[in-house]
Design an enzyme around this catalytic site. Structure first.
Site, short mmCIF file in Angstrom:
data_model
loop_
_atom_site.label_atom_id
_atom_site.label_comp_id
_atom_site.label_asym_id
_atom_site.label_seq_id
_atom_site.Cartn_x
_atom_site.Cartn_y
_atom_site.Cartn_z
N TYR A 181 0.81 -1.22 0.00
CA TYR A 181 0.00 0.00 0.00
C TYR A 181 0.85 1.27 0.00
CZ TYR A 181 -4.17 -2.69 0.01
OH TYR A 181 -5.17 -3.54 -0.40
N GLN B 118 -14.90 1.70 -7.67
CA GLN B 118 -14.21 0.61 -6.97
C GLN B 118 -12.77 1.04 -6.67
OE1 GLN B 118 -15.28 -3.49 -8.85
NE2 GLN B 118 -15.45 -1.98 -10.50
N ASN B 119 -12.37 2.14 -7.29
CA ASN B 119 -10.98 2.58 -7.16
C ASN B 119 -10.75 3.24 -5.82
OD1 ASN B 119 -10.76 1.68 -9.78
ND2 ASN B 119 -11.00 3.73 -10.68
N HIS C 38 -14.98 0.81 -2.16
CA HIS C 38 -13.88 0.01 -1.61
C HIS C 38 -12.91 0.85 -0.79
CE1 HIS C 38 -14.54 -3.18 -4.99
NE2 HIS C 38 -15.40 -3.29 -4.00
N THR D 50 -13.92 -1.68 -15.88
CA THR D 50 -13.93 -2.70 -14.84
C THR D 50 -14.10 -4.08 -15.46
OG1 THR D 50 -14.99 -3.46 -12.79
CG2 THR D 50 -16.42 -2.37 -14.40
N ASN E 110 -15.02 -0.03 -22.18
CA ASN E 110 -13.85 -0.78 -21.76
C ASN E 110 -12.93 -0.97 -22.95
OD1 ASN E 110 -12.14 -2.96 -20.78
ND2 ASN E 110 -13.68 -3.31 -19.18
N LEU E 111 -11.67 -1.33 -22.65
CA LEU E 111 -10.73 -1.65 -23.73
C LEU E 111 -11.19 -2.89 -24.47
CD1 LEU E 111 -6.94 -1.50 -22.70
CD2 LEU E 111 -8.15 -0.16 -24.45
#
Ligand code: BV8
Length: 234
Positions: free
Chosen positions: A56, A91-92, A109, A176, A201-202
């Site tokens: 972290y 979510q980041n 999160h 995501t 998304n990619l």
């Protein structure tokens, strides 16, 4: 119904990728050879706090070196122009949405820059490394952990998110992989509410087949274009 229908947007690590923050799946889900699922858990922290805090601290330090990209900016612009209910669920654990100007934001999160003490419950937004650092309140060491939601822990704001999904008319998932629950299940709740669902998304995510619409490409290009279209239509 221009700009007034309820909107829920979910973002994942892919929206921050072009800012320079690695995604979880991108590195094959590995960090120093450890699977993220094995480091981001209370058990890992109990077993080897220094390893987890090193993981972290590296990510907290990286935040100081990156900036929001055009995808973050586009979502802040969309929120500012939106007249109906708007909720951005991320979510980041990075702070790039805030730094881009997003306000109606829910970190399900948790947040990398927030810390809390497992002994006394002390919580604060504290910069700097956590490794080897005693809790400023009770001096416990190890005591401080990042105030993020680890695997096996309950995400924040689920009631608020479920209420927003139940009434939303448009649900978008951006960057995501659809691998982590309960976030990966939000698209089903939105569909049950009759919402239109779009994935940006990619590449197709694990839950791609559940989305009515797909826009593939890098977020820094695809998200601003999608926002421009949304605002031009209304
Ligand atoms: C819970 C914070 C109980 C920490 C994170 C078996 C089956 C189903 C579920 C489970 C299971 N076993 C265990 C579970 C539950 C578990 C889970 O889902 N595990 C997975 C691995 C199967 N979930 C939990 O434990 C959750 N808690 O379930 O509690 C409960 C729940 C409700 C009510 C009561 C009790 C807690 C999960 C939270 C874990 N913490 N983060 C930290 O960050 O260190 S998760 C972490 O990984 C992220 O926050 C994120 O959520 C996840 C990674 O997902 P993504 O964001 O999608 O990122 P990823 O790298 O995977 O994908 C990137 C995507 O971007 C890709 O699609 C890629 O194509 C795209 N992309 C890349 N570049 C770009 C791009 N897109 C656009 N442009 C680009 N340039």
């Amino acid at each position: 119904m221009a700009r007034r229908f309820p909107l829920v947007i979910l973002t994942g690590a892919g929206i921050s990728a072009e800012s320079g923050l690695p995604t979880f799946r991108g590195a094959g889900g590995l960090w120093e050879g450890h699977r993220v699922e094995d480091v981001a858990t209370p058990e890992a922290f109990a077993r080897d706090p220094d390893l987890v805090l090193r993981f972290y601290d590296a990510r907290r330090r990286a935040l100081a070196r990156v900036a929001p990209n055009p995808a973050h900016a586009a979502l802040a612009r969309l929120e500012a122009a939106w007249e109906g209910p708007f909720l951005l669920v991320t979510q980041n654990v990075d702070d790039l949405h805030e730094r881009a100007g997003s306000k109606k934001l829910l970190h399900m999160h948790g947040e990398l820059l927030l810390v809390r003490c497992v002994r006394c419950g002390f919580r604060a937004r504290l910069p700097g490394d956590l490794s080897g650092r005693p809790c400023p309140n009770c001096r416990a060491r190890p005591g401080l952990r990042p105030d993020v939601v680890w695997f096996g822990e309950i995400p924040h704001g689920l009631e608020e998110i479920r209420a927003a999904l139940e009434r939303c008319a448009l649900f978008a998932a951006i960057g995501t992989s659809g691998e982590v629950y309960p976030a990966a299940g939000f698209v089903e709740e939105a569909r049950a509410a009759g919402a239109h669902t779009v994935e940006l998304n990619l590449e197709p995510s694990r839950t791609s087949r559940l989305f009515a619409e797909h826009r593939f490409g890098p977020a820094s290009r695809v998200v601003p274009a999608w926002v421009d279209e949304l605002l031009a239509r209304s």
